[in-house]
Design a protein around this motif. Structure first.
Motif, PDB file in Angstrom:
ATOM      1  N   GLN A 129     -40.829 -45.401  36.097  1.00  7.89           N
ATOM      2  CA  GLN A 129     -41.811 -46.024  35.150  1.00  7.89           C
ATOM      3  C   GLN A 129     -43.364 -45.428  35.142  1.00  7.89           C
ATOM      4  OE1 GLN A 129     -40.021 -46.838  37.668  1.00  7.89           O
ATOM      5  NE2 GLN A 129     -39.813 -48.807  38.417  1.00  7.89           N
ATOM      6  N   GLN A 139     -39.364 -47.513  28.491  1.00 10.41           N
ATOM      7  CA  GLN A 139     -38.619 -47.300  29.716  1.00 10.41           C
ATOM      8  C   GLN A 139     -37.638 -48.580  29.739  1.00 10.41           C
ATOM      9  OE1 GLN A 139     -42.247 -47.912  32.221  1.00 10.41           O
ATOM     10  NE2 GLN A 139     -41.160 -49.692  33.255  1.00 10.41           N
ATOM     11  N   CYS A 141     -35.528 -49.643  32.995  1.00 10.64           N
ATOM     12  CA  CYS A 141     -35.215 -49.629  34.470  1.00 10.64           C
ATOM     13  C   CYS A 141     -34.252 -50.108  34.962  1.00 10.64           C
ATOM     14  CB  CYS A 141     -36.491 -49.673  35.096  1.00 10.64           C
ATOM     15  SG  CYS A 141     -37.967 -48.667  34.642  1.00 10.64           S
ATOM     16  N   PHE A 142     -33.618 -49.802  35.949  1.00 12.28           N
ATOM     17  CA  PHE A 142     -32.503 -50.759  36.518  1.00 12.28           C
ATOM     18  C   PHE A 142     -31.338 -50.819  35.708  1.00 12.28           C
ATOM     19  CE2 PHE A 142     -36.511 -52.997  37.374  1.00 12.28           C
ATOM     20  CZ  PHE A 142     -37.110 -52.088  38.119  1.00 12.28           C
ATOM     21  N   ARG A 159     -31.723 -57.894  36.033  1.00 13.58           N
ATOM     22  CA  ARG A 159     -32.703 -58.759  36.060  1.00 13.58           C
ATOM     23  C   ARG A 159     -32.720 -59.664  37.249  1.00 13.58           C
ATOM     24  NH1 ARG A 159     -36.593 -55.902  33.778  1.00 13.58           N
ATOM     25  NH2 ARG A 159     -37.902 -57.619  33.107  1.00 13.58           N
ATOM     26  N   ASP A 160     -33.833 -60.242  37.397  1.00 10.98           N
ATOM     27  CA  ASP A 160     -33.661 -61.290  38.536  1.00 10.98           C
ATOM     28  C   ASP A 160     -32.740 -62.473  38.202  1.00 10.98           C
ATOM     29  OD1 ASP A 160     -35.547 -59.921  40.331  1.00 10.98           O
ATOM     30  OD2 ASP A 160     -37.174 -61.208  39.490  1.00 10.98           O
TER      31      ASP A 160
ATOM     32  N   GLN B  68     -41.559 -60.257  28.937  1.00 14.29           N
ATOM     33  CA  GLN B  68     -42.626 -59.680  29.932  1.00 14.29           C
ATOM     34  C   GLN B  68     -42.254 -58.208  30.052  1.00 14.29           C
ATOM     35  OE1 GLN B  68     -43.072 -62.077  33.301  1.00 14.29           O
ATOM     36  NE2 GLN B  68     -41.794 -63.644  32.309  1.00 14.29           N
ATOM     37  N   ALA B  70     -42.606 -54.033  30.327  1.00 16.66           N
ATOM     38  CA  ALA B  70     -43.611 -53.259  30.781  1.00 16.66           C
ATOM     39  C   ALA B  70     -44.652 -52.648  29.846  1.00 16.66           C
ATOM     40  CB  ALA B  70     -42.823 -52.311  31.847  1.00 16.66           C
ATOM     41  N   GLY B  92     -40.465 -58.220  42.459  1.00 15.34           N
ATOM     42  CA  GLY B  92     -39.309 -58.717  41.532  1.00 15.34           C
ATOM     43  C   GLY B  92     -39.027 -57.921  40.460  1.00 15.34           C
ATOM     44  N   ALA B  93     -38.191 -58.201  39.494  1.00  9.17           N
ATOM     45  CA  ALA B  93     -37.658 -57.039  38.406  1.00  9.17           C
ATOM     46  C   ALA B  93     -39.019 -56.727  37.476  1.00  9.17           C
ATOM     47  CB  ALA B  93     -36.528 -57.759  37.790  1.00  9.17           C
ATOM     48  N   VAL B  94     -39.769 -57.787  37.327  1.00  6.25           N
ATOM     49  CA  VAL B  94     -41.069 -57.601  36.417  1.00  6.25           C
ATOM     50  C   VAL B  94     -42.249 -56.742  37.173  1.00  6.25           C
ATOM     51  CG1 VAL B  94     -42.841 -58.550  35.054  1.00  6.25           C
ATOM     52  CG2 VAL B  94     -40.617 -59.610  34.815  1.00  6.25           C
ATOM     53  N   ARG B  96     -41.818 -54.816  39.979  1.00  2.38           N
ATOM     54  CA  ARG B  96     -41.179 -53.278  39.862  1.00  2.38           C
ATOM     55  C   ARG B  96     -41.245 -52.585  38.582  1.00  2.38           C
ATOM     56  NH1 ARG B  96     -35.971 -54.705  43.622  1.00  2.38           N
ATOM     57  NH2 ARG B  96     -37.236 -54.893  45.331  1.00  2.38           N
ATOM     58  N   ASP B  97     -40.975 -53.162  37.487  1.00  3.32           N
ATOM     59  CA  ASP B  97     -40.949 -52.648  36.347  1.00  3.32           C
ATOM     60  C   ASP B  97     -42.489 -52.318  35.869  1.00  3.32           C
ATOM     61  OD1 ASP B  97     -39.521 -51.661  34.180  1.00  3.32           O
ATOM     62  OD2 ASP B  97     -39.553 -53.590  32.973  1.00  3.32           O
ATOM     63  N   VAL B  98     -43.550 -52.867  36.177  1.00  4.57           N
ATOM     64  CA  VAL B  98     -44.928 -52.899  35.787  1.00  4.57           C
ATOM     65  C   VAL B  98     -45.604 -52.227  36.595  1.00  4.57           C
ATOM     66  CG1 VAL B  98     -46.997 -54.150  34.961  1.00  4.57           C
ATOM     67  CG2 VAL B  98     -44.544 -54.894  34.309  1.00  4.57           C
ATOM     68  N   LYS B 247     -31.303 -57.928  46.322  1.00  8.56           N
ATOM     69  CA  LYS B 247     -32.608 -58.831  46.548  1.00  8.56           C
ATOM     70  C   LYS B 247     -32.792 -58.810  48.054  1.00  8.56           C
ATOM     71  CE  LYS B 247     -32.496 -61.815  42.652  1.00  8.56           C
ATOM     72  NZ  LYS B 247     -31.597 -62.441  41.823  1.00  8.56           N
TER      73      LYS B 247
END
Lengths: 252, 314
Positions: A129, A139, A141-142, A159-160, B68, B70, B92-94, B96-98, B247
């Motif tokens: 990132q 990017q 990611c994951f 994603r979550d 949302q 990054a 969370g996923a967002v 960690r991305d941002v 998680k």
């Protein structure tokens, strides 16, 4: 397209680590090191893209001590074409790593940079990132799937809520999650062949970047131990315990 | 100065993690604003405004912010950064991305996966899958942080709601286009913040076997989790995975069924207050770690537990 894969040498993920008694860090003397598992997924993804005819050059880079040559050789044995070791102390922070990688990208001009999503030593999950930010690149990611398209790439991401699939143009940064692929094992002949591939070594200072640390690690401690538990006789007794525990929750 | 918390939300609902991130941010010792960035997110903004301890909610509503990304959130946060000393996201996923992208743009080190706040620039975070805890001092002019929501108690509701102030998020770049989403549908609570988690391992044997785990979870109002091996075997969806790479959960009660307890999985449940384990193997690491361990066949025990618990609630 040209692919740059960044890999890290870490304490092997099967080693049970010990915190030093003086709380200065984790004891890494006499333990086995290997390529970070997520980096293996990144190398495998690069090699798979090459085998599918989408890439003709894969450069594998590691930033770390001289011993990190081993993980570059692993990458070359898996199918990368050329290696680059940037010699630097193990303690470099992720910002410094990302800055070095951005400088390497400026020299190598890859279309795609692949990395593992996180290293299993410091569990940071930063570098991909940060690199994408420094380069102003998209990017993904994951990643759990990567497909080459006319536009660039389609990447499925964890994603979550489940997964999503995104389209992005190249150049781009993609970080690998563990369901992206199954990394190949490297047979001895491939390891021998890897030793014949070009491997350049450069000191980190030669890039002329600000690599100074921003953080101080004041101490490293072991997590608190849990109190000893008890055996439960049967399912009825366990049901009673669960009902009691849940009733306590509702009061709190 | 003040602190900006970036709200987590999905499909028009404020995520339960946000109340926990707000309470973590309050420990930094300055007023807390919440940013809601999304498309059609007014309801989310109103929900955020009712959290206790918030100065105001800032709402950035734009089509480019729908998923949302990054690449779009980062320039928005850079515009707002001048008003704050800390930007705090959930891990969370967002987040960690941002967070790392944003920190790199500012020439800073992000401090991520925080489990304790010791001061405005001093934090604890786990390393080596939670087998060690770092105390980090971050003497930087500005901090970009992610916190593990499960490590903090949620903020309550405020008597009077904070104001919602709209931003004008024009001209934000969009580098990535979301094509599709694949959601794990279900009626179970959010795994990362659930108070009770029922999790199954490879011994559950099949996706059908996981129906039994889900039935127990339903009886308890619990979230469902799984080990990496169970997910790899196709018994459970990816987003149920609990562990270092899945998680991180910190429920009051964690029930592990047919789970041996690989290091990677134990890393994800270290914050659990009470651990119950059911396994045929009394020597399994999770059985040794558990507060209550029952040796036996999960296929006999779990339906019995479900029936007993259902019976107590009439």
């Amino acid at each position: 397209m040209k692919i740059l894969v960044a890999v890290k040498r870490v304490v092997d993920h099967t080693v049970r680590i010990r915190v030093r008694a003086d709380e200065t860090g984790v004891d890494t003397a006499n333990v086995r090191f290997s390529m970070n598992p997520f980096c293996k997924h990144a190398v495998e993804a690069a090699v798979a893209l090459a085998e599918a005819g989408h890439s003709s050059e894969i450069v594998v880079v590691s930033i770390g001590p001289r011993q990190a040559t081993d993980v570059i050789l692993t990458g070359l044995a898996m199918g990368a074409h050329r290696g680059l070791l940037v010699e630097a102390p193990e303690t470099l922070e992720t910002l410094a790593i990302a800055r070095l990688l951005a400088a390497i990208v400026a020299e190598e001009a890859p279309d795609l940079v692949l990395l593992g999503k996180q290293a299993v030593d410091d569990d940071s999950n930063h570098v991909g990132q940060m690199l994408a930010g420094l380069l102003d690149w998209p990017q993904a990611c994951f990643a759990s799937a990567i497909a080459r398209t006319e536009e660039g790439l389609e990447v499925t991401r964890e994603r979550d809520f489940g997964q999503d699939t995104v389209a992005l143009a190249l150049p781009a940064v993609v970080t690998a999650d563990l369901r992206l692929n199954t990394p190949r094992n490297t047979a001895l002949p491939m390891v021998m062949k890897a030793r014949q591939k070009p491997l350049e070594t450069r000191p980190a200072e030669s890039y002329g970047l600000d690599l100074a640390p921003r953080l101080t690690i004041e101490k490293v401690t072991a997590p608190p131990e849990r109190a000893a538990g008890q055996r439960v006789a049967d399912a009825d007794a366990l049901a009673a315990i669960i009902v009691r525990e849940r009733a306590e929750l509702e009061l709190n | 100065m003040a602190i900006l918390v970036v709200a987590d939300h999905d499909r028009g609902m404020l995520a339960p993690s946000t109340a926990r991130v707000v309470s973590a941010a309050a420990a930094l010792g300055a007023p807390v604003d919440v940013l809601v960035a999304g498309e059609g997110a007014e309801i989310v903004a109103r929900a955020a405004a009712s959290l206790n301890g918030i100065a105001r909610v800032r709402l950035a509503d734009a089509a480019a912010l729908r998923a949302q990304p990054a690449e779009t959130l980062t320039p928005l946060l850079l515009r707002l950064a001048g008003d704050y000393t800390h930007i705090v996201l959930s891990a969370g996923a967002v987040g960690r991305d941002v967070a790392p992208r944003l920190a790199a743009k500012l020439g800073l080190m992000p401090v991520t996966d925080i489990i304790a706040i010791l001061g405005p620039d001093r934090f604890e975070r786990p390393i080596y899958a939670g087998n060690a805890i770092q105390t980090v001092h971050a003497p930087q002019p500005f901090q970009v942080l992610t916190v593990r929501a499960s490590a903090f108690r949620p903020a309550g509701s405020a008597a009077t709601s904070a104001s919602v102030e709209p931003l004008e998020p024009e001209g934000l770049p969009a580098l990535v286009r979301q094509l599709s989403e694949a959601r794990t549908e279900g009626d179970r609570p959010d795994l990362a913040t659930a108070r009770i988690v029922v999790a199954g391992g490879i011994s559950v044997g099949s996706a059908e076997g996981f129906k039994m785990i889900e039935a127990l979870a339903r009886a308890l109002g619990a979230a469902v989790g799984a080990t990496r091996a169970a997910v790899d075997a196709g018994y459970a969806p990816n987003d149920w995975q609990v562990g270092q790479t899945g998680k991180i959960v910190a429920p009051d009660l964690y029930i592990g069924i047919g789970i041996s307890g690989a290091l990677q999985h134990l890393a994800g449940i270290q914050g659990a207050r009470r651990i119950i384990a059911i396994n045929t193997d009394p020597e399994a690491p999770l059985m040794k770690l558990a507060d209550y361990a029952l040796v036996g066949d999960l296929f006999e025990i779990v339906p019995l537990l479900t029936a007993r618990i259902e019976a107590t609630q009439g």
